[in-house]
Write an enzyme that holds these catalytic residues in place. Structure first.
Site, PDB file in Angstrom:
ATOM      1  N   ASP A 179     -10.601  20.559 -15.079  1.00  0.00           N
ATOM      2  CA  ASP A 179     -10.247  21.294 -13.870  1.00  0.00           C
ATOM      3  C   ASP A 179      -9.049  20.613 -13.222  1.00  0.00           C
ATOM      4  O   ASP A 179      -9.199  19.790 -12.328  1.00  0.00           O
ATOM      5  CB  ASP A 179     -11.437  21.335 -12.905  1.00  0.00           C
ATOM      6  CG  ASP A 179     -11.114  22.119 -11.649  1.00  0.00           C
ATOM      7  OD1 ASP A 179     -11.003  23.354 -11.736  1.00  0.00           O
ATOM      8  OD2 ASP A 179     -10.949  21.490 -10.583  1.00  0.00           O
ATOM      9  N   HIS A 180      -7.874  20.959 -13.709  1.00  0.00           N
ATOM     10  CA  HIS A 180      -6.644  20.352 -13.204  1.00  0.00           C
ATOM     11  C   HIS A 180      -5.857  21.365 -12.382  1.00  0.00           C
ATOM     12  O   HIS A 180      -5.718  22.520 -12.789  1.00  0.00           O
ATOM     13  CB  HIS A 180      -5.763  19.875 -14.362  1.00  0.00           C
ATOM     14  CG  HIS A 180      -6.105  18.503 -14.847  1.00  0.00           C
ATOM     15  ND1 HIS A 180      -5.151  17.577 -15.192  1.00  0.00           N
ATOM     16  CD2 HIS A 180      -7.289  17.885 -15.038  1.00  0.00           C
ATOM     17  CE1 HIS A 180      -5.731  16.450 -15.578  1.00  0.00           C
ATOM     18  NE2 HIS A 180      -7.039  16.626 -15.499  1.00  0.00           N
ATOM     19  N   THR A 209     -13.608  17.766  -9.667  1.00  0.00           N
ATOM     20  CA  THR A 209     -13.788  16.867  -8.528  1.00  0.00           C
ATOM     21  C   THR A 209     -14.146  17.699  -7.303  1.00  0.00           C
ATOM     22  O   THR A 209     -13.285  18.399  -6.770  1.00  0.00           O
ATOM     23  CB  THR A 209     -12.504  16.062  -8.257  1.00  0.00           C
ATOM     24  OG1 THR A 209     -12.169  15.319  -9.432  1.00  0.00           O
ATOM     25  CG2 THR A 209     -12.686  15.104  -7.100  1.00  0.00           C
ATOM     26  N   THR A 240     -14.794  11.481  -9.988  1.00  0.00           N
ATOM     27  CA  THR A 240     -14.313  10.978  -8.700  1.00  0.00           C
ATOM     28  C   THR A 240     -12.884  11.396  -8.370  1.00  0.00           C
ATOM     29  O   THR A 240     -12.438  11.198  -7.244  1.00  0.00           O
ATOM     30  CB  THR A 240     -14.395   9.443  -8.643  1.00  0.00           C
ATOM     31  OG1 THR A 240     -13.605   8.885  -9.696  1.00  0.00           O
ATOM     32  CG2 THR A 240     -15.834   8.965  -8.772  1.00  0.00           C
ATOM     33  N   GLY A 241     -12.156  11.966  -9.334  1.00  0.00           N
ATOM     34  CA  GLY A 241     -10.863  12.546  -9.015  1.00  0.00           C
ATOM     35  C   GLY A 241      -9.662  11.681  -9.346  1.00  0.00           C
ATOM     36  O   GLY A 241      -9.768  10.467  -9.528  1.00  0.00           O
ATOM     37  N   GLU A 242      -8.499  12.355  -9.409  1.00  0.00           N
ATOM     38  CA  GLU A 242      -7.230  11.695  -9.708  1.00  0.00           C
ATOM     39  C   GLU A 242      -6.155  12.210  -8.766  1.00  0.00           C
ATOM     40  O   GLU A 242      -6.156  13.382  -8.373  1.00  0.00           O
ATOM     41  CB  GLU A 242      -6.819  11.959 -11.152  1.00  0.00           C
ATOM     42  CG  GLU A 242      -7.748  11.315 -12.167  1.00  0.00           C
ATOM     43  CD  GLU A 242      -7.335  11.625 -13.597  1.00  0.00           C
ATOM     44  OE1 GLU A 242      -7.053  10.672 -14.330  1.00  0.00           O
ATOM     45  OE2 GLU A 242      -7.310  12.800 -13.966  1.00  0.00           O
ATOM     46  N   ASN A 261      -4.083  15.683  -9.120  1.00  0.00           N
ATOM     47  CA  ASN A 261      -4.579  17.001  -8.735  1.00  0.00           C
ATOM     48  C   ASN A 261      -4.788  17.173  -7.234  1.00  0.00           C
ATOM     49  O   ASN A 261      -4.852  18.308  -6.756  1.00  0.00           O
ATOM     50  CB  ASN A 261      -5.911  17.264  -9.441  1.00  0.00           C
ATOM     51  CG  ASN A 261      -5.766  17.224 -10.938  1.00  0.00           C
ATOM     52  OD1 ASN A 261      -4.970  17.946 -11.508  1.00  0.00           O
ATOM     53  ND2 ASN A 261      -6.530  16.361 -11.587  1.00  0.00           N
ATOM     54  N   GLY A 270     -17.194   5.969 -16.291  1.00  0.00           N
ATOM     55  CA  GLY A 270     -16.343   5.096 -17.075  1.00  0.00           C
ATOM     56  C   GLY A 270     -16.797   3.655 -17.070  1.00  0.00           C
ATOM     57  O   GLY A 270     -16.240   2.816 -17.768  1.00  0.00           O
ATOM     58  N   VAL A 301     -21.378   3.777 -12.278  1.00  0.00           N
ATOM     59  CA  VAL A 301     -21.526   5.231 -12.209  1.00  0.00           C
ATOM     60  C   VAL A 301     -22.477   5.731 -13.291  1.00  0.00           C
ATOM     61  O   VAL A 301     -23.192   6.716 -13.097  1.00  0.00           O
ATOM     62  CB  VAL A 301     -20.153   5.929 -12.303  1.00  0.00           C
ATOM     63  CG1 VAL A 301     -20.317   7.439 -12.142  1.00  0.00           C
ATOM     64  CG2 VAL A 301     -19.208   5.405 -11.232  1.00  0.00           C
ATOM     65  N   THR A 305     -15.920   9.257 -22.422  1.00  0.00           N
ATOM     66  CA  THR A 305     -14.902   9.606 -23.402  1.00  0.00           C
ATOM     67  C   THR A 305     -14.829   8.540 -24.487  1.00  0.00           C
ATOM     68  O   THR A 305     -15.196   7.384 -24.273  1.00  0.00           O
ATOM     69  CB  THR A 305     -13.514   9.769 -22.748  1.00  0.00           C
ATOM     70  OG1 THR A 305     -13.170   8.549 -22.082  1.00  0.00           O
ATOM     71  CG2 THR A 305     -13.522  10.908 -21.747  1.00  0.00           C
TER      72      THR A 305
END
Length: 336
Positions: A39-40, A76, A107-109, A112, A177, A181, A195
C-alpha cells in the site's frame, strides 16, 4: 503443523492498476492460495514506477476470483489514514468476500506519509510502534459492532459504529522486522509478516521464538498464528535473466538507515541505482535450477514459516507464474 500456503505478491510499485488485477487473477489460475499487495502512495522508483490504491485493487480482484485470500502487505493505518476508516473499509471487504480478507499492517515509511501532509521530522520507531498498537486496538473494538468512544494518545472516536462487519472481524497480520514487534504480533495478531534474505539467525533465534512467546503469553496456541514470509525470488531457466530481473527492485537493498528519511521516489531511485547488481541481488533467491530454488525456500519452512508469498522482480510476471506452476509448485507442496 500449520498448513503450508503459497502466495503471490502483487507488485503495486511496478505495475499499473489493470495489469495488477489481471496478474492476481492469473495467480489464482496458476494455483496460488493468496495474493498480497503493498500500500504505497509513492513507488520506490520514479521512472517506470506505479502506485495503484491497494483497497480498490483488492475489491477488483475479489470480484474476479473465488478462493484467493487477499490482503495488504503491508498498510500503515496510522498517518495518512484514520484507523477507524480502515476498519470500515476492511469490514466491508470482509462482508463482500467472506473468509478471504486480511489486513496486514506495519509502522510506516516516510516515502508514503510525508507527501500526503505529515509535517515535521519523520518519527522514530518508538512513536510509530505506539501508533500501530493503538490503531490495532481501536480497529478491534470497532469490529465488535458496538458504539465506541475511544480516547487514545493519537486517535479518538465518539459514538463510532461500523454497521457491516463479518462475524469475528478481520484477521490482522503484523509486520515484524525484529523480536519486539514479532512478540507483539504473536500476542495481538492473527498472523505476522516478515521478509526473506536477512540471515538464518533472525528467523530461528529472534522472530519465530519471539512470536511464539507473545502468543503463549496471550494464552494462544502459537501454531494458530499464520506465519507469513515474503520470499524474494528471481527464478528463471535463463540464469542471466534471473539475475538481471532483480535490478528494478534495487531500492529494497538499501538499508533501513539509508532510506529512513527519504520521501521522494526520485531520490530513492538515485540512491538505489548506485548499488552494484551483486549487492542488489543479495536480497533475492536468484536461481535457474528448480531444485536449488526450492532448497533455499525450504530453509524458511524449517525456520517455522508456513505461508510463503513469492515476490518475483521481473516485468514478465506471467512467465514467472508459468514457470512457478511447472517447476516450483509441485516441489514446494511436498514441503507441507
Amino acid at each position: 503443523m500449520a498448513e503450508l500456503k503459497l502466495g503471490y505478491k502483487a507488485s503495486a510499485e511496478q505495475f499499473a492498476p489493470r495489469e495488477l488485477v489481471e496478474l492476481a487473477v492469473a495467480a489464482e489460475e496458476h494455483g496460488m492460495d493468496s495474493a498480497t499487495v503493498s500500500d504505497h502512495f509513492q513507488p520506490w522508483r520514479h521512472e517506470g514506477g506505479h502506485a495503484p490504491f491497494s483497497l480498490a485493487w483488492m475489491t477488483a480482484v475479489g470480484e474476479r476470483t473465488t478462493r484467493l485470500q487477499l490482503g495488504t502487505s503491508v498498510l500503515t493505518p496510522t498517518f495518512r489514514y484514520n484507523p477507524a476508516v480502515i476498519a470500515q473499509a476492511f469490514a466491508t471487504m470482509g462482508c463482500l468476500y467472506p473468509d478471504r480478507i486480511f489486513l496486514g499492517v506495519g509502522t510506516g515509511e516516510a516515502l508514503n506519509e510525508i507527501a500526503t501532509g505529515y509535517e515535521g521530522e519523520w518519527p522514530e520507531f518508538k512513536e510509530r510502534y505506539a501508533r500501530l498498537r493503538e490503531s490495532v486496538r481501536l480497529m478491534r473494538e470497532l469490529w465488535l459492532g458496538d458504539r465506541v468512544d475511544f480516547e487514545g494518545e493519537y486517535y479518538k472516536t465518539k459514538g463510532a459504529s461500523i454497521y457491516d462487519v463479518p462475524e469475528g472481524g478481520i484477521p490482522i497480520y503484523i509486520a515484524a522486522g525484529g523480536p519486539q514487534v514479532a512478540k507483539y504480533a504473536g500476542r495481538a495478531g492473527d498472523g505476522f509478516i516478515c521478509t526473506s534474505g536477512k540471515g538464518e539467525e533472525l528467523y530461528k533465534e529472534k522472530l519465530i521464538p519471539a512470536m511464539r512467546e507473545g502468543a503463549e503469553a496471550a494464552g494462544k496456541n502459537p501454531d494458530d498464528v499464520d506465519r507469513m514470509i515474503e520470499i524474494k525470488i528471481s527464478y528463471d531457466t535463463d540464469p542471466e535473466l534471473a539475475l538481471e530481473n532483480t535490478r528494478f527492485w534495487a531500492p529494497l537493498s538499501l538499508t533501513a538507515e539509508q532510506k529512513h528519511s527519504i520521501d521522494d521516489p526520485m531520490e530513492m531511485e538515485k540512491a538505489a541505482d548506485e548499488l552494484p547488481i551483486e549487492q542488489v541481488a543479495k536480497r533475492w533467491i536468484v536461481a535457474s535450477d528448480p531444485d536449488e530454488a526450492v532448497a533455499k525456500v525450504a530453509d524458511y519452512v524449517d525456520y517455522g514459516l508456513n505461508h510463503l508469498v513469492f515476490h518475483a522482480p521481473g516485468h514478465d510476471q506471467r512467465r514467472f507464474l508459468e514457470l512457478f506452476q511447472r517447476d516450483l509448485e509441485p516441489r514446494l507442496r511436498k514441503l507441507g
